[in-house]
Design an enzyme around this catalytic site. Structure first.
Site, PDB file in Angstrom:
ATOM      1  N   VAL A  28      47.233  38.026  34.413  1.00  0.00           N
ATOM      2  CA  VAL A  28      46.544  37.231  33.241  1.00  0.00           C
ATOM      3  C   VAL A  28      45.393  36.133  33.607  1.00  0.00           C
ATOM      4  CG1 VAL A  28      48.522  37.666  31.705  1.00  0.00           C
ATOM      5  CG2 VAL A  28      48.458  35.681  32.862  1.00  0.00           C
ATOM      6  N   TRP A  29      44.808  36.438  34.943  1.00  0.00           N
ATOM      7  CA  TRP A  29      43.619  35.545  35.136  1.00  0.00           C
ATOM      8  C   TRP A  29      42.587  36.026  34.267  1.00  0.00           C
ATOM      9  CZ3 TRP A  29      39.367  37.592  38.256  1.00  0.00           C
ATOM     10  CH2 TRP A  29      38.251  36.400  38.758  1.00  0.00           C
ATOM     11  N   ASP A  53      52.254  37.797  35.930  1.00  0.00           N
ATOM     12  CA  ASP A  53      51.666  36.745  36.947  1.00  0.00           C
ATOM     13  C   ASP A  53      51.000  36.025  36.268  1.00  0.00           C
ATOM     14  OD1 ASP A  53      51.316  36.377  40.184  1.00  0.00           O
ATOM     15  OD2 ASP A  53      49.394  36.231  38.848  1.00  0.00           O
ATOM     16  N   TYR A  58      45.231  28.847  35.043  1.00  0.00           N
ATOM     17  CA  TYR A  58      44.705  29.855  34.007  1.00  0.00           C
ATOM     18  C   TYR A  58      44.759  29.268  32.805  1.00  0.00           C
ATOM     19  CZ  TYR A  58      45.676  33.601  37.777  1.00  0.00           C
ATOM     20  OH  TYR A  58      45.826  34.128  38.947  1.00  0.00           O
ATOM     21  N   LYS A  83      51.531  29.745  39.475  1.00  0.00           N
ATOM     22  CA  LYS A  83      51.133  28.947  40.917  1.00  0.00           C
ATOM     23  C   LYS A  83      50.732  27.675  40.495  1.00  0.00           C
ATOM     24  CE  LYS A  83      48.714  33.678  41.122  1.00  0.00           C
ATOM     25  NZ  LYS A  83      48.798  33.815  39.664  1.00  0.00           N
ATOM     26  N   HIS A 113      48.393  28.123  44.886  1.00  0.00           N
ATOM     27  CA  HIS A 113      47.495  29.019  44.289  1.00  0.00           C
ATOM     28  C   HIS A 113      46.277  29.117  45.554  1.00  0.00           C
ATOM     29  CE1 HIS A 113      45.343  30.404  40.436  1.00  0.00           C
ATOM     30  NE2 HIS A 113      45.063  31.263  41.532  1.00  0.00           N
ATOM     31  N   ASN A 142      46.125  33.268  48.738  1.00  0.00           N
ATOM     32  CA  ASN A 142      44.843  33.118  49.420  1.00  0.00           C
ATOM     33  C   ASN A 142      45.021  32.394  50.745  1.00  0.00           C
ATOM     34  OD1 ASN A 142      43.050  34.202  47.320  1.00  0.00           O
ATOM     35  ND2 ASN A 142      43.842  32.638  46.096  1.00  0.00           N
ATOM     36  N   SER A 190      43.286  41.588  41.976  1.00  0.00           N
ATOM     37  CA  SER A 190      42.038  42.372  41.974  1.00  0.00           C
ATOM     38  C   SER A 190      42.022  43.630  42.658  1.00  0.00           C
ATOM     39  CB  SER A 190      40.915  41.524  42.586  1.00  0.00           C
ATOM     40  OG  SER A 190      40.855  40.275  41.699  1.00  0.00           O
ATOM     41  N   LEU A 192      41.513  46.387  41.445  1.00  0.00           N
ATOM     42  CA  LEU A 192      40.462  47.272  40.712  1.00  0.00           C
ATOM     43  C   LEU A 192      39.182  46.713  40.871  1.00  0.00           C
ATOM     44  CD1 LEU A 192      42.190  48.239  37.407  1.00  0.00           C
ATOM     45  CD2 LEU A 192      42.465  49.263  39.693  1.00  0.00           C
ATOM     46  N   LYS A 232      45.084  43.579  36.215  1.00  0.00           N
ATOM     47  CA  LYS A 232      44.711  43.031  34.851  1.00  0.00           C
ATOM     48  C   LYS A 232      43.905  43.784  33.732  1.00  0.00           C
ATOM     49  CE  LYS A 232      41.716  39.996  32.666  1.00  0.00           C
ATOM     50  NZ  LYS A 232      40.171  39.862  32.480  1.00  0.00           N
ATOM     51  N   ASN A 242      47.969  51.999  33.548  1.00  0.00           N
ATOM     52  CA  ASN A 242      48.169  51.259  34.825  1.00  0.00           C
ATOM     53  C   ASN A 242      49.645  51.236  35.235  1.00  0.00           C
ATOM     54  OD1 ASN A 242      45.354  50.942  35.038  1.00  0.00           O
ATOM     55  ND2 ASN A 242      45.432  48.800  34.366  1.00  0.00           N
TER      56      ASN A 242
END
Length: 276
Positions: A28-29, A53, A58, A83, A113, A142, A190, A192, A232, A242
């Protein structure tokens, strides 16, 4: 409509600490707090997703929690990740605030995060959050291979997840190998390319041949690698599509074609450039 169940039927994987995580989750970013986020989570849960997530950064944890409560699903049936925002000081205290916003007693997964200020300073607070029962599992996001090594060198409780940008176009082989070697599960965000990868001609050719959408092909590529993948969307039809990735397989040739789309040279880095 195919459902993403939380049963051990090939749709989940065991983390190194023994907890089970569904392979496909809704990210849901960039989804605004309020109705849009509530609807996306509600539609996902109706479609069978059992993994959501979110993140403190966010700003939409309250909406995720409301949608979860409104769904009527038992709390234990839905895997919730948030996060720690590393611009703040204390992961343990921020976990408590996340629990209040989400309206739950514990998180299934709590992640640093990004490694702002260095990879290790937050880990003591993450371990305290775990020890107090605020989070069943803890991990990072990350983090490069060297940053992951730094955490392992000081950790009493090891991270079990590294959530990174990952797809055929960001096929970070070196980082995937480093995570595998440390029993750290890779979560692909990400997948996609925030929509950029959906128009690629080779992805489209494979999708047409197997009778699926380009998004389903990209998600399935991750699932066949036993990766956790977090597409997302805020569109109901796409959220439902999806989820429908467990009733077909990509051939070895198609997987190899997708592997060849990598633009990172198989890096062990999590990011090409920092945003903090």
């Amino acid at each position: 409509m195919a459902a993403v169940s939380s049963e051990a039927d090939g749709r989940t994987r065991a983390l190194a600490d023994g907890n089970e995580i569904p392979l496909v989750g809704l990210g849901v970013w960039q989804v605004p707090d309020g109705r849009e986020c509530e609807e996306a989570v509600a539609w996902a849960l109706e479609a069978g997703y059992r993994h959501i997530d979110t993140a403190q950064a966010y700003g939409n944890e309250r909406s995720v929690g409301k949608a979860l409560r409104d769904s009527g699903l038992p709390r234990e049936d839905v895997f919730i990740t948030t996060k720690f925002y590393p611009a703040r000081q204390d992961p343990e205290a921020e976990a408590q605030r996340s629990l209040e916003r989400l309206g739950v007693d514990s998180l299934d997964l709590y992640i640093v995060h990004w490694p702002q200020g260095g990879p290790t300073w937050a880990w003591d607070g993450m371990q305290r959050a775990h020890e107090r029962g605020y989070a069943r599992s803890i991990g990072v996001s990350n983090f490069s291979a060297s940053e992951l090594d730094a955490v392992f060198a000081i950790a009493d409780v090891h991270p079990v997840v590294n959530q990174i940008q990952f797809s055929p176009f960001e096929y970070r082989r070196g980082l995937l190998d480093a995570c595998d070697g440390r029993r750290v599960a890779v979560e692909a965000y990400s997948p996609l390319g925030t929509g950029r990868h959906l128009g690629d001609a080779q992805v489209a050719d494979i999708a047409e041949r197997v009778g699926r959408t380009p998004a389903q092909v990209l998600i399935r590529w991750a699932v066949q690698r036993d990766l956790i993948v977090l597409p997302k969307s805020t569109h109901r039809e796409r959220i439902e599509q999806n989820a429908q990735v467990f009733d077909f397989e990509l051939s070895e040739a198609d997987v190899a074609t997708l592997d060849g789309l990598d633009r990172t040279n198989g890096t062990d880095r999590a990011l090409e450039s920092l945003w903090w």
